[in-house]
Motif scaffolding. Structure first.
Motif, short mmCIF file in Angstrom:
data_model
loop_
_atom_site.label_atom_id
_atom_site.label_comp_id
_atom_site.label_asym_id
_atom_site.label_seq_id
_atom_site.Cartn_x
_atom_site.Cartn_y
_atom_site.Cartn_z
N PRO A 85 110.66 -32.47 44.66
CA PRO A 85 112.02 -32.54 44.08
C PRO A 85 112.04 -33.02 42.64
O PRO A 85 112.87 -32.56 41.84
N THR A 86 111.14 -33.93 42.26
CA THR A 86 111.19 -34.50 40.91
C THR A 86 110.64 -33.55 39.84
O THR A 86 110.60 -33.91 38.67
N SER A 87 110.25 -32.33 40.25
CA SER A 87 109.92 -31.32 39.24
C SER A 87 111.19 -30.76 38.61
O SER A 87 111.12 -30.04 37.61
N ASP A 88 112.35 -31.08 39.19
CA ASP A 88 113.64 -30.66 38.66
C ASP A 88 114.08 -31.67 37.60
O ASP A 88 114.33 -32.84 37.89
N ALA A 89 114.21 -31.20 36.35
CA ALA A 89 114.55 -32.10 35.24
C ALA A 89 115.91 -32.75 35.45
O ALA A 89 116.11 -33.92 35.08
N ASN A 90 116.86 -32.04 36.03
CA ASN A 90 118.19 -32.62 36.24
C ASN A 90 118.14 -33.75 37.25
O ASN A 90 118.88 -34.74 37.11
N LEU A 91 117.29 -33.64 38.26
CA LEU A 91 117.15 -34.74 39.22
C LEU A 91 116.52 -35.94 38.56
O LEU A 91 116.97 -37.08 38.74
N ARG A 92 115.48 -35.72 37.74
CA ARG A 92 114.83 -36.83 37.04
C ARG A 92 115.84 -37.56 36.17
O ARG A 92 115.90 -38.80 36.13
N ALA A 140 125.14 -39.53 35.98
CA ALA A 140 124.15 -39.28 37.03
C ALA A 140 124.68 -38.27 38.05
O ALA A 140 123.96 -37.35 38.46
N ARG A 141 125.93 -38.42 38.45
CA ARG A 141 126.52 -37.48 39.42
C ARG A 141 126.65 -36.08 38.81
O ARG A 141 126.44 -35.07 39.49
N GLU A 142 126.99 -36.02 37.53
CA GLU A 142 127.08 -34.73 36.86
C GLU A 142 125.73 -34.01 36.86
O GLU A 142 125.64 -32.81 37.15
N LEU A 143 124.69 -34.75 36.53
CA LEU A 143 123.35 -34.16 36.51
C LEU A 143 122.89 -33.77 37.91
O LEU A 143 122.29 -32.71 38.10
N LEU A 144 123.18 -34.62 38.89
CA LEU A 144 122.79 -34.31 40.26
C LEU A 144 123.51 -33.05 40.74
O LEU A 144 122.97 -32.26 41.53
N GLY A 145 124.74 -32.84 40.25
CA GLY A 145 125.50 -31.66 40.64
C GLY A 145 124.87 -30.36 40.17
O GLY A 145 125.24 -29.28 40.68
N ARG A 146 123.94 -30.43 39.25
CA ARG A 146 123.24 -29.22 38.78
C ARG A 146 122.00 -28.92 39.61
O ARG A 146 121.26 -27.99 39.30
N THR A 147 121.76 -29.73 40.63
CA THR A 147 120.59 -29.55 41.49
C THR A 147 121.04 -29.08 42.87
O THR A 147 122.23 -29.03 43.18
N GLN A 148 120.08 -28.79 43.72
CA GLN A 148 120.40 -28.39 45.10
C GLN A 148 120.78 -29.57 45.99
O GLN A 148 121.12 -29.39 47.15
N TRP A 149 120.74 -30.80 45.39
CA TRP A 149 121.09 -32.00 46.15
C TRP A 149 122.38 -32.61 45.63
O TRP A 149 122.54 -33.82 45.57
N ALA A 150 123.32 -31.75 45.25
CA ALA A 150 124.57 -32.22 44.66
C ALA A 150 125.31 -33.19 45.57
O ALA A 150 125.99 -34.10 45.09
N ASN A 151 125.14 -33.04 46.87
CA ASN A 151 125.81 -33.91 47.83
C ASN A 151 124.87 -34.96 48.42
O ASN A 151 125.18 -35.58 49.44
N GLY A 152 123.74 -35.16 47.78
CA GLY A 152 122.78 -36.14 48.28
C GLY A 152 121.94 -35.56 49.41
O GLY A 152 121.58 -34.38 49.41
N GLY A 153 121.62 -36.42 50.37
CA GLY A 153 120.81 -35.97 51.50
C GLY A 153 119.34 -35.81 51.18
O GLY A 153 118.62 -35.06 51.86
N LEU A 154 118.88 -36.49 50.14
CA LEU A 154 117.48 -36.38 49.70
C LEU A 154 116.78 -37.71 49.93
O LEU A 154 117.37 -38.78 49.72
N GLU A 155 115.53 -37.66 50.35
CA GLU A 155 114.71 -38.86 50.49
C GLU A 155 113.48 -38.74 49.59
O GLU A 155 112.77 -37.73 49.64
N LEU A 156 113.25 -39.75 48.79
CA LEU A 156 112.13 -39.77 47.87
C LEU A 156 111.25 -40.98 48.16
O LEU A 156 111.75 -42.02 48.61
N THR A 157 109.97 -40.86 47.87
CA THR A 157 109.03 -41.96 48.05
C THR A 157 108.75 -42.64 46.72
O THR A 157 108.51 -41.98 45.71
N TYR A 158 108.82 -43.95 46.74
CA TYR A 158 108.45 -44.78 45.59
C TYR A 158 107.22 -45.59 45.98
O TYR A 158 107.26 -46.36 46.94
#
Length: 299
Positions: A85-92, A140-158
């Motif tokens: 997912p973090t290959s998407d610049a808008n998500l980053r 942040a919400r504007e940028l996220l809206g340009r991704t496939q996870w506009a409504n959230g529902g994503l899990e990332l590992t840190y």
């Protein structure tokens, strides 16, 4: 380890032969609490591995002096730039704008500075990059809206280094910061050796990795080179950042003999890296150590 001084030391002894130190005993004490005890009981004259709480508590202890100076290390959260997912610049960029930056210096009781560039401020040619992300949930919400996870529902590992409390606590700040976006964060401690191994292949690089890095020279190439393709596979190149134009600028700036010609290239490198957002640009902690007040002449 016991180091003896030499009478024929090439630089000489400014305090004179009769008053020079006989030597230094270097003891490895891994636990911060044990270091503090050694300092207070005069078993150690200088310690440099205390926790922030220890430094704060020791400031007002009679006979103890705290050295607190701008540091050369910097912390950032490195994204996997090429996979997942973090290959998407808008998500980053959404993550970067959601981060609670004001909470980061608190990890050091205020003894840290937020980064103003992909480069630490001690290197020559450092610039303050305009528009470097700060917390802005609307953006942040504007940028996220340009991704496939506009409504959230994503899990990332840190991933952070096991046993490093600061990087663990950054993970907690990240977790809290991304909750309003509907992004869950799985905080995973990892042994350093395993982190280094994961960095060797872009397929095994985590979504996000919390890392400290340090430069040992003021020349900006020492830090710019960490964003070059030649850093892929090394722990400091864990993001596998990929921008051939930036690579070319790094190579060009490195080859020029005159600083006047190099400086504008490094300024543009910083702006371009910041725009690509290969990491959340975090903070630069101060370098701190504590010593007994009778230890003088520290520089």
């Amino acid at each position: 380890y016991h180091f003896d001084t030499r009478q024929d030391y090439w630089r000489g002894w400014p305090q004179g032969e009769q008053r020079r130190l006989g030597g230094v005993i270097y003891r490895i004490i891994r636990e911060p609490s044990a270091q503090r005890t050694a300092l207070l009981s005069r078993q150690a004259d200088i310690v440099e591995g205390l926790t922030t709480a220890d430094y704060v508590q020791s400031r007002n202890v009679p006979g103890i002096t705290i050295q607190n100076n701008p540091g050369s290390s910097m912390f950032s959260i490195r994204f996997n730039y090429q996979r997942g997912p973090t290959s998407d610049a808008n998500l980053r960029k959404a993550i970067a704008h959601a981060m609670d930056y004001d909470a980061l210096p608190d990890l050091y009781a205020g003894d840290a500075q937020l980064l103003t560039s992909p480069f630490p401020n001690i290197v020559e040619g450092h610039i303050q990059v305009p528009g470097l992300p700060r917390k802005d949930l609307a953006k942040a919400r504007e940028l996220l809206g340009r991704t496939q996870w506009a409504n959230g529902g994503l899990e990332l590992t840190y991933v952070h280094q096991q046993g490093n409390d600061e990087t663990r606590r950054v993970g907690l700040i990240l977790l809290s910061s991304l909750q309003p976006l509907g992004i869950r964060v799985n905080i995973q401690p990892m042994l350093w050796a395993n982190m280094v191994a994961a960095a060797q292949n872009v397929e095994t690089v985590p979504n996000m990795t919390g890392l400290f890095n340090v430069t040992f020279t003021a020349d900006p190439d020492s830090y710019a080179s960490q964003f070059h393709r030649n850093a892929w596979g090394q722990w400091f190149g864990i993001s596998h950042y990929n921008n051939p134009e930036v690579f070319g600028m790094i190579e060009r700036a490195r080859s020029l003999p005159q600083w006047e010609a190099r400086a504008p290239i490094y300024a543009e490198i910083q702006r371009r890296i910041a725009d690509d957002q290969p990491e959340v640009f975090g903070f630069q902690p101060n370098t701190r150590l504590a010593h007994r007040a009778y230890v003088r002449g520290y520089e």
